[in-house]
Design a protein around this motif. Sequence first.
Motif, PDB file in Angstrom:
ATOM      1  N   TRP A 263      32.095  12.409   4.422  1.00 36.35           N
ATOM      2  CA  TRP A 263      33.235  11.529   4.191  1.00 36.35           C
ATOM      3  C   TRP A 263      33.278  10.960   2.779  1.00 36.35           C
ATOM      4  O   TRP A 263      34.311  10.415   2.374  1.00 36.35           O
ATOM      5  CB  TRP A 263      33.212  10.379   5.200  1.00 36.35           C
TER       6      TRP A 263
ATOM      7  N   ARG B 126      41.148  10.110   9.463  1.00 36.06           N
ATOM      8  CA  ARG B 126      40.206   9.316  10.250  1.00 36.06           C
ATOM      9  C   ARG B 126      39.247  10.218  11.014  1.00 36.06           C
ATOM     10  O   ARG B 126      39.494  11.417  11.204  1.00 36.06           O
ATOM     11  CB  ARG B 126      40.934   8.391  11.222  1.00 36.06           C
ATOM     12  N   ALA B 127      38.141   9.617  11.477  1.00 33.63           N
ATOM     13  CA  ALA B 127      37.148  10.343  12.255  1.00 33.63           C
ATOM     14  C   ALA B 127      37.568  10.437  13.714  1.00 33.63           C
ATOM     15  O   ALA B 127      38.276   9.566  14.234  1.00 33.63           O
ATOM     16  CB  ALA B 127      35.789   9.642  12.155  1.00 33.63           C
TER      17      ALA B 127
ATOM     18  N   ALA C   8      30.621  15.866  11.072  1.00 35.85           N
ATOM     19  CA  ALA C   8      31.649  14.929  10.605  1.00 35.85           C
ATOM     20  C   ALA C   8      31.526  13.561  11.254  1.00 35.85           C
ATOM     21  O   ALA C   8      32.521  12.846  11.386  1.00 35.85           O
ATOM     22  CB  ALA C   8      33.033  15.508  10.864  1.00 35.85           C
ATOM     23  N   LEU C   9      30.314  13.164  11.649  1.00 33.98           N
ATOM     24  CA  LEU C   9      30.132  11.828  12.193  1.00 33.98           C
ATOM     25  C   LEU C   9      30.574  10.779  11.172  1.00 33.98           C
ATOM     26  O   LEU C   9      30.400  10.974   9.954  1.00 33.98           O
ATOM     27  CB  LEU C   9      28.665  11.603  12.578  1.00 33.98           C
ATOM     28  N   PRO C  10      31.153   9.669  11.626  1.00 33.64           N
ATOM     29  CA  PRO C  10      31.789   8.711  10.707  1.00 33.64           C
ATOM     30  C   PRO C  10      30.903   8.205   9.578  1.00 33.64           C
ATOM     31  O   PRO C  10      31.384   7.911   8.497  1.00 33.64           O
ATOM     32  CB  PRO C  10      32.206   7.565  11.635  1.00 33.64           C
TER      33      PRO C  10
ATOM     34  N   GLU D 201      42.143  13.379  21.338  1.00 30.50           N
ATOM     35  CA  GLU D 201      41.898  12.533  20.167  1.00 30.50           C
ATOM     36  C   GLU D 201      43.153  11.826  19.651  1.00 30.50           C
ATOM     37  O   GLU D 201      43.054  10.784  19.016  1.00 30.50           O
ATOM     38  CB  GLU D 201      41.289  13.363  19.033  1.00 30.50           C
TER      39      GLU D 201
ATOM     40  N   LEU E  98      39.271  14.329  11.873  1.00 30.47           N
ATOM     41  CA  LEU E  98      38.165  15.255  11.624  1.00 30.47           C
ATOM     42  C   LEU E  98      37.020  14.930  12.567  1.00 30.47           C
ATOM     43  O   LEU E  98      36.567  13.789  12.642  1.00 30.47           O
ATOM     44  CB  LEU E  98      37.705  15.143  10.168  1.00 30.47           C
ATOM     45  N   GLY E  99      36.554  15.947  13.310  1.00 32.04           N
ATOM     46  CA  GLY E  99      35.473  15.751  14.258  1.00 32.04           C
ATOM     47  C   GLY E  99      34.446  16.854  14.170  1.00 32.04           C
ATOM     48  O   GLY E  99      34.478  17.710  13.282  1.00 32.04           O
TER      49      GLY E  99
ATOM     50  N   THR F 238      37.942  20.312  13.968  1.00 34.43           N
ATOM     51  CA  THR F 238      36.548  20.102  14.349  1.00 34.43           C
ATOM     52  C   THR F 238      35.676  21.119  13.620  1.00 34.43           C
ATOM     53  O   THR F 238      36.020  22.300  13.508  1.00 34.43           O
ATOM     54  CB  THR F 238      36.337  20.250  15.860  1.00 34.43           C
TER      55      THR F 238
END
Length: 291
Positions: free
Chosen positions: A250, A270-271, A243-245, A110, A238-239, A123
């Motif tokens: 968020w 950021r994602a 935690a999808l964008p 990432e 963050l994944g 994650t």
Amino acid sequence: MRPATLAVDLGGTRVKWGVLRDGSLVEPMQVRAAPHDLDDALLMLGELIGRCGADAVAVATPGNVDAAGRVISLPGKHRGLEGFALAGWLRERVADAVVVNDALAYALGEASAGDVGPVLVVTVGTGIGTAVVEVAGPVVSSPFGNGVLGGAAALSDDDPRYLDTSGKPGTFEAGCRAQRIVDYAHDAGLAAETVPHVFDAWRRGDPRAHSALTRYRGLLARGLASLATAHGAGTVVLGGGPALPDGPLWVGLGTLLRERLWPGHAVKLRAAAHGDAAALIGLDRLLRRRP
């Protein structure tokens, strides 16, 4: 041209694998059920090596991995793998092999050239995976370094209802693993069964879902800020599924994170960009950077 790499992410419930060349998957990533124990894992790896014909194999596994590629700590997963010289076993079958912690492999996949380092990657899933890297590679070589024990950091009250994957309360993972989103919804009176159910209720304006996610975001921001401060991170990635964008985690999270940082400590949040393939990309990068 460097030979192709067989990269295997040996998860607790799923195994993700693929063949990469020069940082890109040659074919779409494959997913299969995780092996039950060491014998099953070795049988699977031998099968994949024979099928792909790769000269280099890189494996990501839960737990702490020493410089020789031996898993030295692996509570509750992959029976028999703890203490086994997996990298040595692989090198008897291929020209080059490496075994690393799965969160570290994910973080290496990432981290990008545009990040301000060090990069903290977190994650959210069955547990909380954490690692700290520079774009050039791991920060340190210790099996307990690279920030991979961030999920075990003490964070909240020792509520005996909520435990991390090693059975301990009061840690970042105990308070913020994905299941907690559902648990906090239950505490608020919402009978949700899954994280998507909570998110759907939040989108409908259900105050119980809003209460649960406000509680969760507060703990998540506390954990991110604690680790970013401890490691001097300039970027936090963050994944994980929750935690999808475009998801509700968020909403206001950046503000909550900034409020907990030391004055003057600016952190880019950021994602994650690569999803399930991140660990495979990181494994390939790790092999390609070796002499």
